[in-house]
Design a protein around this motif. Sequence first.
Motif, PDB file in Angstrom:
ATOM      1  N   ILE A  43       4.556  -3.810  -8.756  1.00  0.00           N
ATOM      2  CA  ILE A  43       3.347  -3.949  -7.946  1.00  0.00           C
ATOM      3  C   ILE A  43       2.896  -2.526  -7.627  1.00  0.00           C
ATOM      4  O   ILE A  43       3.584  -1.802  -6.894  1.00  0.00           O
ATOM      5  CB  ILE A  43       3.621  -4.736  -6.652  1.00  0.00           C
ATOM      6  CG1 ILE A  43       4.189  -6.124  -6.967  1.00  0.00           C
ATOM      7  CG2 ILE A  43       2.349  -4.842  -5.818  1.00  0.00           C
ATOM      8  CD1 ILE A  43       3.281  -7.019  -7.772  1.00  0.00           C
ATOM      9  N   PRO A  44       1.772  -2.079  -8.188  1.00  0.00           N
ATOM     10  CA  PRO A  44       1.448  -0.652  -8.111  1.00  0.00           C
ATOM     11  C   PRO A  44       0.936  -0.235  -6.735  1.00  0.00           C
ATOM     12  O   PRO A  44       0.100  -0.908  -6.132  1.00  0.00           O
ATOM     13  CB  PRO A  44       0.356  -0.499  -9.175  1.00  0.00           C
ATOM     14  CG  PRO A  44      -0.315  -1.835  -9.223  1.00  0.00           C
ATOM     15  CD  PRO A  44       0.773  -2.836  -8.966  1.00  0.00           C
ATOM     16  N   ASN A  45       1.455   0.889  -6.274  1.00  0.00           N
ATOM     17  CA  ASN A  45       0.932   1.474  -5.044  1.00  0.00           C
ATOM     18  C   ASN A  45      -0.397   2.160  -5.360  1.00  0.00           C
ATOM     19  O   ASN A  45      -0.622   2.617  -6.486  1.00  0.00           O
ATOM     20  CB  ASN A  45       1.931   2.474  -4.479  1.00  0.00           C
ATOM     21  CG  ASN A  45       1.699   2.747  -3.006  1.00  0.00           C
ATOM     22  OD1 ASN A  45       0.818   2.150  -2.385  1.00  0.00           O
ATOM     23  ND2 ASN A  45       2.487   3.641  -2.439  1.00  0.00           N
ATOM     24  N   PHE A  46      -1.266   2.226  -4.366  1.00  0.00           N
ATOM     25  CA  PHE A  46      -2.610   2.735  -4.651  1.00  0.00           C
ATOM     26  C   PHE A  46      -3.169   3.520  -3.471  1.00  0.00           C
ATOM     27  O   PHE A  46      -2.793   3.294  -2.311  1.00  0.00           O
ATOM     28  CB  PHE A  46      -3.556   1.577  -5.004  1.00  0.00           C
ATOM     29  CG  PHE A  46      -3.719   0.545  -3.915  1.00  0.00           C
ATOM     30  CD1 PHE A  46      -4.738   0.636  -2.969  1.00  0.00           C
ATOM     31  CD2 PHE A  46      -2.858  -0.541  -3.839  1.00  0.00           C
ATOM     32  CE1 PHE A  46      -4.895  -0.319  -1.976  1.00  0.00           C
ATOM     33  CE2 PHE A  46      -3.003  -1.501  -2.849  1.00  0.00           C
ATOM     34  CZ  PHE A  46      -4.020  -1.393  -1.912  1.00  0.00           C
ATOM     35  N   ALA A  47      -4.062   4.439  -3.783  1.00  0.00           N
ATOM     36  CA  ALA A  47      -4.787   5.175  -2.751  1.00  0.00           C
ATOM     37  C   ALA A  47      -5.671   4.201  -1.984  1.00  0.00           C
ATOM     38  O   ALA A  47      -6.414   3.423  -2.579  1.00  0.00           O
ATOM     39  CB  ALA A  47      -5.641   6.264  -3.392  1.00  0.00           C
ATOM     40  N   GLY A  48      -5.580   4.238  -0.677  1.00  0.00           N
ATOM     41  CA  GLY A  48      -6.366   3.323   0.135  1.00  0.00           C
ATOM     42  C   GLY A  48      -5.578   2.121   0.617  1.00  0.00           C
ATOM     43  O   GLY A  48      -6.155   1.205   1.220  1.00  0.00           O
ATOM     44  N   ALA A  49      -4.255   2.098   0.382  1.00  0.00           N
ATOM     45  CA  ALA A  49      -3.449   0.960   0.832  1.00  0.00           C
ATOM     46  C   ALA A  49      -3.514   0.810   2.352  1.00  0.00           C
ATOM     47  O   ALA A  49      -3.568  -0.305   2.881  1.00  0.00           O
ATOM     48  CB  ALA A  49      -2.003   1.123   0.374  1.00  0.00           C
ATOM     49  N   GLU A  50      -3.538   1.939   3.072  1.00  0.00           N
ATOM     50  CA  GLU A  50      -3.622   1.881   4.537  1.00  0.00           C
ATOM     51  C   GLU A  50      -4.970   1.318   4.979  1.00  0.00           C
ATOM     52  O   GLU A  50      -5.051   0.499   5.910  1.00  0.00           O
ATOM     53  CB  GLU A  50      -3.412   3.273   5.137  1.00  0.00           C
ATOM     54  CG  GLU A  50      -2.010   3.828   4.966  1.00  0.00           C
ATOM     55  CD  GLU A  50      -1.775   4.446   3.595  1.00  0.00           C
ATOM     56  OE1 GLU A  50      -2.729   4.467   2.771  1.00  0.00           O
ATOM     57  OE2 GLU A  50      -0.648   4.887   3.333  1.00  0.00           O
ATOM     58  N   ALA A  51      -6.047   1.746   4.299  1.00  0.00           N
ATOM     59  CA  ALA A  51      -7.377   1.241   4.649  1.00  0.00           C
ATOM     60  C   ALA A  51      -7.495  -0.247   4.349  1.00  0.00           C
ATOM     61  O   ALA A  51      -8.136  -0.998   5.097  1.00  0.00           O
ATOM     62  CB  ALA A  51      -8.447   2.024   3.885  1.00  0.00           C
ATOM     63  N   ALA A  52      -6.875  -0.694   3.257  1.00  0.00           N
ATOM     64  CA  ALA A  52      -6.898  -2.122   2.935  1.00  0.00           C
ATOM     65  C   ALA A  52      -6.155  -2.924   3.997  1.00  0.00           C
ATOM     66  O   ALA A  52      -6.583  -4.023   4.379  1.00  0.00           O
ATOM     67  CB  ALA A  52      -6.282  -2.355   1.557  1.00  0.00           C
ATOM     68  N   ALA A  53      -5.046  -2.371   4.497  1.00  0.00           N
ATOM     69  CA  ALA A  53      -4.319  -3.052   5.569  1.00  0.00           C
ATOM     70  C   ALA A  53      -5.192  -3.176   6.811  1.00  0.00           C
ATOM     71  O   ALA A  53      -5.247  -4.242   7.448  1.00  0.00           O
ATOM     72  CB  ALA A  53      -3.026  -2.302   5.885  1.00  0.00           C
ATOM     73  N   ARG A  54      -5.888  -2.108   7.157  1.00  0.00           N
ATOM     74  CA  ARG A  54      -6.764  -2.171   8.335  1.00  0.00           C
ATOM     75  C   ARG A  54      -7.881  -3.185   8.123  1.00  0.00           C
ATOM     76  O   ARG A  54      -8.283  -3.890   9.058  1.00  0.00           O
ATOM     77  CB  ARG A  54      -7.339  -0.784   8.636  1.00  0.00           C
ATOM     78  CG  ARG A  54      -6.302   0.220   9.133  1.00  0.00           C
ATOM     79  CD  ARG A  54      -6.966   1.460   9.698  1.00  0.00           C
ATOM     80  NE  ARG A  54      -7.722   2.203   8.696  1.00  0.00           N
ATOM     81  CZ  ARG A  54      -7.204   3.149   7.907  1.00  0.00           C
ATOM     82  NH1 ARG A  54      -5.915   3.459   7.997  1.00  0.00           N
ATOM     83  NH2 ARG A  54      -7.965   3.792   7.040  1.00  0.00           N
ATOM     84  N   ARG A  55      -8.388  -3.277   6.900  1.00  0.00           N
ATOM     85  CA  ARG A  55      -9.422  -4.270   6.599  1.00  0.00           C
ATOM     86  C   ARG A  55      -8.857  -5.688   6.767  1.00  0.00           C
ATOM     87  O   ARG A  55      -9.547  -6.588   7.254  1.00  0.00           O
ATOM     88  CB  ARG A  55      -9.927  -4.066   5.172  1.00  0.00           C
ATOM     89  CG  ARG A  55     -11.027  -5.006   4.735  1.00  0.00           C
ATOM     90  CD  ARG A  55     -12.362  -4.672   5.338  1.00  0.00           C
ATOM     91  NE  ARG A  55     -12.830  -3.357   4.921  1.00  0.00           N
ATOM     92  CZ  ARG A  55     -13.947  -2.787   5.373  1.00  0.00           C
ATOM     93  NH1 ARG A  55     -14.699  -3.427   6.263  1.00  0.00           N
ATOM     94  NH2 ARG A  55     -14.305  -1.583   4.967  1.00  0.00           N
ATOM     95  N   LEU A  56      -7.616  -5.879   6.370  1.00  0.00           N
ATOM     96  CA  LEU A  56      -6.977  -7.188   6.523  1.00  0.00           C
ATOM     97  C   LEU A  56      -6.970  -7.636   7.976  1.00  0.00           C
ATOM     98  O   LEU A  56      -7.090  -8.829   8.279  1.00  0.00           O
ATOM     99  CB  LEU A  56      -5.546  -7.125   5.976  1.00  0.00           C
ATOM    100  CG  LEU A  56      -4.647  -8.340   6.219  1.00  0.00           C
ATOM    101  CD1 LEU A  56      -5.219  -9.589   5.564  1.00  0.00           C
ATOM    102  CD2 LEU A  56      -3.238  -8.067   5.693  1.00  0.00           C
ATOM    103  N   ARG A  57      -6.874  -6.690   8.878  1.00  0.00           N
ATOM    104  CA  ARG A  57      -6.841  -7.007  10.312  1.00  0.00           C
ATOM    105  C   ARG A  57      -8.111  -7.746  10.757  1.00  0.00           C
ATOM    106  O   ARG A  57      -8.100  -8.460  11.757  1.00  0.00           O
ATOM    107  CB  ARG A  57      -6.661  -5.712  11.098  1.00  0.00           C
ATOM    108  CG  ARG A  57      -6.375  -5.900  12.562  1.00  0.00           C
ATOM    109  CD  ARG A  57      -6.206  -4.559  13.244  1.00  0.00           C
ATOM    110  NE  ARG A  57      -4.820  -4.168  13.402  1.00  0.00           N
ATOM    111  CZ  ARG A  57      -4.382  -2.917  13.372  1.00  0.00           C
ATOM    112  NH1 ARG A  57      -5.231  -1.919  13.133  1.00  0.00           N
ATOM    113  NH2 ARG A  57      -3.106  -2.646  13.566  1.00  0.00           N
TER     114      ARG A  57
END
Length: 438
Positions: A43-57
Amino acid sequence: MDKRYPSSDEVYALTKAEARARAYAALRAAKAARFPFPIEGRIPNFAGAEAAARRLRELPAYQAARAVKVNPDAPQLPVRAMVLEDGKTLYMPSPRLRGAFLRIRPQDVPPGQARRAASLSHCREYGEEISVAQLAEIIKEGAEGAGDGPAAPDGAPPAIGLVVAGSAAVTRSGARAGKGEGYADMEYAILRELGLPHVPVVTTVHPAQIVDEFPLDAHDLPLDYIVTPEEIIVTGTPHPKPEGIAWDLVTDEDLQAMPVLAELRRLQWERLTVRDVLAPGLDVLFVGINPGRASASAGHHFAGPGNHFWRLLHEAGFTPRRLAPAEEQVLLEYGIGITNIVRRASRGEDDLSWEELTAGGARLRELVRRHRPRVVALLGKNVYRAYAGLKKTADVAWGRQPGAVVDGVIDFVAPNPSPRSTIPYERRLALFRELRSL
């Protein structure tokens, strides 16, 4: 394996393998791939993973969930940390399902340590392993941490309200490809087996991982939401979620490699059956009454401790050595098959109704007509009575029966090989040898 979509006159743009390859290549082209490398095969790590998590919120389904199950891969580390920061309980499966699920409760994580607690390196310092049986109780109660307390009231949120799955490639219609080993699908199926209702499934990905349509297999887990750093995609997926474990596809190797599956099978044994050992034109088809607890748990016929079937087969000359229950498919090489007159498992014959036996007898007659064994060996007088359509009180003798229930097929009655049988072992062996001589 059967595909869910499309219909026979439709064609997909990609295979699942091509979808993964395209997503990996697109991540590299966008210079968005992040450690660990290589990204292929994971499962590839990617730039923006933190921003995607915040969007999930922002997702209402996330906000409503009191507990969230999240995959243990690197790109979902920010999601796992956020779950704990937001006061929710985090469930993590062990990598490759080698062990139990891990539960981390927010009250057990000191301030500022959520990311450390959510990491694979340190999660066990903060969490506790939850066995399948414990998880079943949590789900049954319907409320996280209910333990021995009263069941949650009707309408209460499920014990796990959201599932976050890692993805290698996704489509806007909710198709998902993981790294190709099926763990996310299996994890969701385990939760369903334990009684969790269908809950929303979401993934966090880089936009480069969104590809053209590809097919799903019958056991694959689709997505309700796809979250990128820029948007939340509501897939409206037409693909149904797994209803449980496809036990027919689970091998002995799977049970050994994933102890959580073996534990689940033991827990769910009453709902399971054992696959027939069957082929057309067998020399002898043995018919048991139904799987017992040990057989259902193991997934093999006559697997109970002390069951004499395999010893009787060998000593009567059917097999050159004493086989183990897990070797049952080898019997086909000797022209021998096994089935049961009642397919469901139970603790004993007393748990079966006569109606179940007679219904099983009708099914067995049809099976014998279709597969045409030379001899049907019925292990127990009630098994024969049900097969022959006789009354429960009909007199039946051991050995070869007069006439034939199915024309051209010999009927032979021998005692049940259970160690609880009141028939002496030597008498049972003599009957097996008589059967062998036919």
